[in-house]
Design a protein around this motif. Structure first.
Motif, PDB file in Angstrom:
ATOM      1  N   ARG A 252      34.171  -8.125  47.107  1.00 62.54           N
ATOM      2  CA  ARG A 252      34.515  -9.550  46.954  1.00 62.54           C
ATOM      3  C   ARG A 252      33.431 -10.438  47.587  1.00 62.54           C
ATOM      4  O   ARG A 252      32.951 -11.394  46.968  1.00 62.54           O
ATOM      5  CB  ARG A 252      35.875  -9.827  47.606  1.00 62.54           C
TER       6      ARG A 252
ATOM      7  N   GLU B  95      43.081 -11.889  45.486  1.00 64.16           N
ATOM      8  CA  GLU B  95      41.861 -12.024  46.288  1.00 64.16           C
ATOM      9  C   GLU B  95      40.633 -11.477  45.573  1.00 64.16           C
ATOM     10  O   GLU B  95      39.499 -11.690  46.026  1.00 64.16           O
ATOM     11  CB  GLU B  95      42.018 -11.281  47.622  1.00 64.16           C
ATOM     12  N   PHE B  96      40.866 -10.755  44.478  1.00 61.48           N
ATOM     13  CA  PHE B  96      39.742 -10.106  43.793  1.00 61.48           C
ATOM     14  C   PHE B  96      39.089 -11.091  42.833  1.00 61.48           C
ATOM     15  O   PHE B  96      39.782 -11.808  42.103  1.00 61.48           O
ATOM     16  CB  PHE B  96      40.244  -8.860  43.049  1.00 61.48           C
ATOM     17  N   PRO B  97      37.735 -11.130  42.803  1.00 65.90           N
ATOM     18  CA  PRO B  97      37.056 -12.178  42.027  1.00 65.90           C
ATOM     19  C   PRO B  97      37.082 -11.986  40.506  1.00 65.90           C
ATOM     20  O   PRO B  97      36.727 -12.897  39.780  1.00 65.90           O
ATOM     21  CB  PRO B  97      35.607 -12.111  42.533  1.00 65.90           C
TER      22      PRO B  97
END
Lengths: 342, 109
Positions: A263, A305-307
Motif C-alpha cells: 500500500r 485500505e488496499f489501493p
C-alpha cells in the motif's frame, strides 16, 4: 530444450517440458582429513562438493544431517533472497547445484532464471547476485535470460486476466511483489522477510532450534493454519503445539507487513495505472504452501485500505514450482522467437 | 701660602675650562642626534577600500549521477563434484501458460 530455473533461498528448482527437479539450497562442511572424509562419504553414497581442500555435503543430505546432529551447522549459500555475504564457500556449492539441475546444454538451449526485485527494507543491490548466477549458467553452455521472480508468478497466475493484477512470490528468504498491467510491470519490489524470518522468530519465541522449526513447518501433518484447527491444539501444551501457534501468528505478521508495504509503495509512485475493474492477487512460492495460508491472508487483507480493487485472492496451483514454470514459459517463447528469426 | 692659593686658582680655571668643553660636546651631540635620528611622525597612508563587485560566475549545471550496469567478468572454476544427485525429480508433462502468453503477446503486438 528450454529450461526455467527458480533460484530460491531454500530450493533451486528447474522446469523443463517433461520434468521438474528440486534441490535443497543448503550445505554442510565436514571437518576432518580430506581423503578420509571423501572415502567415508563415497562409501555411504553421500554426494559432496570439494573445493579448496574442503568437503561440503550438499542438498537434502546436508539438511537431514543437521536435523540429526544438532551441533552440525547447516550453511546456506543464499540469505534473504540474495547471495549470502557471510558464506565464503557459497559459489562452488551453487555452481554444483546449478550444474546438477541443468546439466550441460545440448546445442542452442535457453535458460531463463529469476532474480528478486530490489528490496525496500535492506541495503542490498541485486546486480552482483544476477551476474554471478548468469556466469554460472553460461558456464554450462546456455543462452541466458533473466526475469523478476514476481513477474514469473504473473506469467503463471495472471494470464487469464490479460496479465493484469498483483503477483506475489512468497519465498524463504524474501517476498517479491509485482503490480502488473497488460503485461507491463507498474511496480515491483521485494521485502527481505519470508519463511526464514518466520522460522527465526518462532525459534526465538519457543526455544526450539531453527532447524527443527523449519522441519515442523515443512513436514508436520498437523500444520494447518485454519483458526479452528489451531484452537483445537491450543490446550495440548506440547512443544509442537507451541511451535504451530507461533507459526500461525508470524504468518499473520508477515502478510500484514507485505500488504502494508505494498500500500505504501503504491501510494508513493507516480503514474499509477488506473484499475477500473477489480483485479486478482495471485500468490506462489514455498512459503504459501502451508494449509490454511489463504485463511491467514484473507484475515489480514482489508479492501478498504488496499489501493486497488481486488476481485479474488488465489493460490497458484503447485505454488512451489510456479516461479520455475513461469521462467520455463519465458524460455520456451524465447527459443520460438529465435527459431522464427533464423 | 701664596703658592698654594695660586695652585687653587689654576685648578679651578682648568675645571671651568674642561666643563665648558664637555658642555659644548654635549650640546653638539644633541643637535646632531636630533637632526639625523629625530622622531618620525607616523605617516597615514590613505588607501582605497576594495568594494565587492557583483560578477557573473560560470554556473555549473546540476547533473544527476549516471547509473551503469555492472556486467562484471566473474571468474569461476567448476568445483569437483562427486555423486551429486537431484533431491527430487517429478517426471511428467509440465503444465505452463506458454500458449496463452504467446497468444497474448501476438495480440498485443
Amino acid at each position: 530444450m528450454a529450461k526455467g530455473l527458480d533460484c530460491g533461498t531454500s530450493f533451486y528448482i528447474t522446469a523443463t517440458e517433461d520434468r521438474i527437479k528440486k534441490q535443497r539450497n543448503a550445505f554442510l562442511t565436514v571437518d576432518g582429513e580430506v581423503t578420509q572424509v571423501k572415502r567415508m562419504l563415497k562409501r555411504q553414497g553421500i554426494p559432496y562438493v570439494e573445493k579448496n581442500k574442503k568437503i561440503h555435503i550438499v542438498g537434502q543430505h546436508a539438511f537431514n544431517y543437521a536435523q540429526i546432529f544438532s551441533t552440525a551447522e547447516l550453511k546456506r549459500p543464499m540469505k534473504s533472497g540474495l547471495l549470502n555475504p557471510q558464506e565464503k564457500d557459497a559459489l562452488p556449492v551453487l555452481n554444483a547445484i546449478i550444474g546438477e539441475l541443468l546439466g550441460d546444454a545440448v546445442g542452442k538451449e535457453t535458460c531463463v532464471y529469476c532474480i528478486p526485485s530490489k528490496p525496500i527494507d535492506a541495503q542490498r543491490e541485486v546486480s552482483y547476485h544476477e551476474d554471478v548466477l548468469k556466469t554460472i549458467i553460461e558456464q554450462y553452455g546456455y543462452n541466458v535470460k533473466v526475469i523478476e521472480e514476481a513477474v514469473a508468478i504473473g506469467y503463471e497466475g495472471l494470464v487469464d486476466n490479460q496479465l493484469t493484477g498483483v503477483a506475489i512470490s512468497m519465498g524463504a528468504g524474501m517476498c517479491n511483489i509485482a503490480v502488473m498491467y497488460q503485461g507491463m510491470t507498474a511496480l515491483s519490489f521485494s521485502v527481505a522477510r519470508g519463511g526464514d524470518w518466520i522460522d527465526e522468530c518462532v525459534s526465538q519465541d519457543t526455544g526450539v532450534s531453527k532447524a527443527k522449526v523449519t522441519n515442523i513447518k515443512e513436514s508436520s501433518k498437523n500444520l494447518n493454519l485454519n483458526k479452528s484447527k489451531i484452537n483445537d491444539i491450543y490446550e495440548e501444551g506440547t512443544e509442537e503445539s507451541n511451535v504451530l501457534i507461533a507459526i500461525r501468528s508470524y504468518y499473520g505478521a508477515l502478510v500484514n507487513y507485505l500488504l502494508t508495504n505494498l500500500r505504501v509503495q503504491f501510494e508513493g509512485i507516480d503514474n499509477v495505472p488506473n484499475f477500473p475493474d477489480p483485479v486478482p492477487i495471485v500468490i506462489g512460492g514455498g512459503t504459501a504452501l502451508v494449509t490454511g495460508f489463504l485463511d491467514v491472508f484473507n484475515e489480514q487483507f482489508d479492501q478498504s485500505e488496499f489501493p486497488i480493487p481486488v476481485s479474488e485472492i488465489v493460490l497458484i496451483e503447485d505454488a512451489h514450482t510456479a516461479v520455475a514454470r513461469g521462467c520455463l514459459s519465458e524460455a520456451q517463447l524465447a527459443e520460438e522467437d529465435e527459431e522464427d528469426d533464423s | 701660602m701664596l703658592k698654594l692659593s695660586k695652585n687653587k686658582m689654576e685648578i679651578s680655571s682648568l675645571f671651568i675650562y674642561v666643563s665648558l668643553v664637555l658642555w659644548q660636546i654635549g650640546i653638539i651631540s644633541y643637535i646632531l642626534l636630533n637632526k639625523f635620528y629625530g622622531k618620525n611622525p607616523k605617516k597615514i597612508i590613505q588607501r582605497d577600500q576594495p568594494t565587492a563587485v557583483e560578477v557573473d560566475l560560470p554556473k555549473k549545471k546540476s547533473i544527476g549521477h549516471v547509473d551503469v550496469a555492472m556486467n562484471k567478468k566473474i571468474l569461476m572454476d567448476k568445483p569437483n563434484v562427486t555423486n551429486l544427485s537431484t533431491d527430487e525429480v517429478i517426471k511428467g508433462k509440465v503444465k505452463t501458460q506458454k500458449d496463452k502468453l504467446k497468444q497474448m503477446r501476438g495480440y498485443n503486438g
